[in-house]
Scaffold this active site. Structure first.
Site, PDB file in Angstrom:
ATOM      1  N   GLU A  36     -30.641 -55.107 -22.804  1.00  0.00           N
ATOM      2  CA  GLU A  36     -30.122 -55.470 -23.842  1.00  0.00           C
ATOM      3  C   GLU A  36     -29.603 -54.714 -25.016  1.00  0.00           C
ATOM      4  O   GLU A  36     -28.432 -54.893 -25.675  1.00  0.00           O
ATOM      5  CB  GLU A  36     -31.390 -56.488 -24.559  1.00  0.00           C
ATOM      6  CG  GLU A  36     -31.624 -57.714 -23.673  1.00  0.00           C
ATOM      7  CD  GLU A  36     -32.819 -58.385 -24.339  1.00  0.00           C
ATOM      8  OE1 GLU A  36     -33.402 -57.987 -25.114  1.00  0.00           O
ATOM      9  OE2 GLU A  36     -33.259 -59.436 -23.359  1.00  0.00           O
ATOM     10  N   ASN A  53     -43.009 -55.786 -22.057  1.00  0.00           N
ATOM     11  CA  ASN A  53     -42.202 -55.664 -23.220  1.00  0.00           C
ATOM     12  C   ASN A  53     -42.306 -57.181 -24.129  1.00  0.00           C
ATOM     13  O   ASN A  53     -41.993 -58.236 -23.691  1.00  0.00           O
ATOM     14  CB  ASN A  53     -40.762 -55.375 -22.986  1.00  0.00           C
ATOM     15  CG  ASN A  53     -39.960 -55.223 -24.290  1.00  0.00           C
ATOM     16  OD1 ASN A  53     -40.214 -54.699 -25.176  1.00  0.00           O
ATOM     17  ND2 ASN A  53     -38.808 -55.620 -23.863  1.00  0.00           N
ATOM     18  N   GLU A 105     -34.601 -52.310 -13.355  1.00  0.00           N
ATOM     19  CA  GLU A 105     -34.588 -53.657 -14.059  1.00  0.00           C
ATOM     20  C   GLU A 105     -33.011 -54.361 -13.804  1.00  0.00           C
ATOM     21  O   GLU A 105     -32.096 -53.925 -14.507  1.00  0.00           O
ATOM     22  CB  GLU A 105     -34.988 -53.786 -15.659  1.00  0.00           C
ATOM     23  CG  GLU A 105     -36.282 -53.613 -16.095  1.00  0.00           C
ATOM     24  CD  GLU A 105     -36.408 -53.885 -17.181  1.00  0.00           C
ATOM     25  OE1 GLU A 105     -37.146 -54.858 -17.627  1.00  0.00           O
ATOM     26  OE2 GLU A 105     -35.884 -53.341 -18.222  1.00  0.00           O
ATOM     27  N   SER A 114     -37.783 -60.616 -13.493  1.00  0.00           N
ATOM     28  CA  SER A 114     -38.369 -61.953 -13.299  1.00  0.00           C
ATOM     29  C   SER A 114     -39.749 -62.036 -12.492  1.00  0.00           C
ATOM     30  O   SER A 114     -39.847 -62.594 -11.578  1.00  0.00           O
ATOM     31  CB  SER A 114     -37.338 -62.784 -12.544  1.00  0.00           C
ATOM     32  OG  SER A 114     -36.241 -62.950 -13.340  1.00  0.00           O
TER      33      SER A 114
END
Length: 267
Positions: free
Chosen positions: A107, A9, A177, A223
């Site tokens: 987000e 992304n 995630e 990460s």
């Protein structure tokens, strides 16, 4: 043949020219078989995808014209048309050649208040318009510390996918995630946590859809970098990697991809 899914992304602020340069450079670095449908010489068939900002989609589609790499969008409204100023509809994404839409990124959930019910409408709209779905799920640090990570992710899946027709399962991927692991300052998850949460996701999907859900790809993102990607790739529960900033350069993308594939093939 086993499949390994790998994608990134991109940054929100990446311009069309920067996206074109990225794809041009990436095409020079990638082995030819990873950009085509020819995987006969590999033990694992690798499917790549790139998710640039909206303003880069047309340029990216042109640059990927002779490639089997999937083009993804970072979000989507659930309505095909209507008075939703500033939003992007599934119809618009199809028109510019998008294959896949990412839904439920942390987000979007945290900064823009997207709920599981909203995502349910978006999932349905993506399916209706023939877009592949990459649904992101994951718990935050508080939910993990309160030992409700499994329940949190199961609820996210059950609500967002509540109306998904079984026939669309082959076109749907899940990306685990953990919110505490992604973004700047995030910390890599222990492999045991990733394996456990992927088992939770698989069990939830099978409980919701039956055995047909056993083939749905579950990717890990959080990460991921060249140092730890092999550790995640070899986990039997992990069907691919969804990489952020470590893949924001063509060289980084290829390095993480190479190490992940090599680890998977050497099992």
């Amino acid at each position: 043949m086993a499949r390994f899914f790998f994608g990134s992304n991109f940054k929100m602020h990446q311009t069309p020219d920067e996206t074109k340069q990225f794809i041009d450079n990436l095409s020079q670095l990638l082995p030819a078989q990873l950009c085509s449908e020819s995987f006969e010489n590999r033990r694992i068939a690798t499917q790549l995808f790139l998710i640039p900002p909206f303003t880069s989609l047309t340029q990216a589609n042109d640059s990927l014209a002779n490639s089997s790499i999937w083009l993804g969008a970072q979000n989507m409204h659930w309505a095909s048309q209507g008075t939703h100023t500033g939003e992007i509809s599934p119809k618009m994404l199809k028109a510019v050649g998008v294959d896949l839409v990412m839904l439920g990124h942390a987000e979007r959930r945290n900064q823009f208040g997207e709920t599981d019910k909203i995502l349910r409408k978006k999932v349905n709209a993506a399916a209706e318009h023939g877009l592949r779905i990459l649904l992101c799920v994951g718990e935050n640090a508080e939910q993990r510390s309160n030992q409700i990570a499994a329940e949190t992710v199961a609820i996210q899946l059950k609500i967002a996918l509540a109306d998904l027709n079984d026939e669309y399962l082959p076109y749907t991927m899940i990306a685990y995630e953990p919110v505490w692991s992604i973004g700047e300052g995030g910390s890599p998850a222990e492999p045991e946590i990733v394996a456990n949460m992927h088992d939770v996701i698989r069990d939830s999907l099978v409980g919701q859809f039956g055995d047909r859900a056993r083939g749905m790809p579950i990717l890990y993102g959080g990460s991921v970098n060249p140092t730890n990607c092999a550790t995640y790739a070899v986990l039997p529960q992990v069907d691919g990697l969804f990489v952020g900033r470590a893949a924001w350069s063509p060289e980084g993308f290829v390095e993480v991809l190479r190490r992940g594939i090599e680890a998977k093939e050497n099992l």
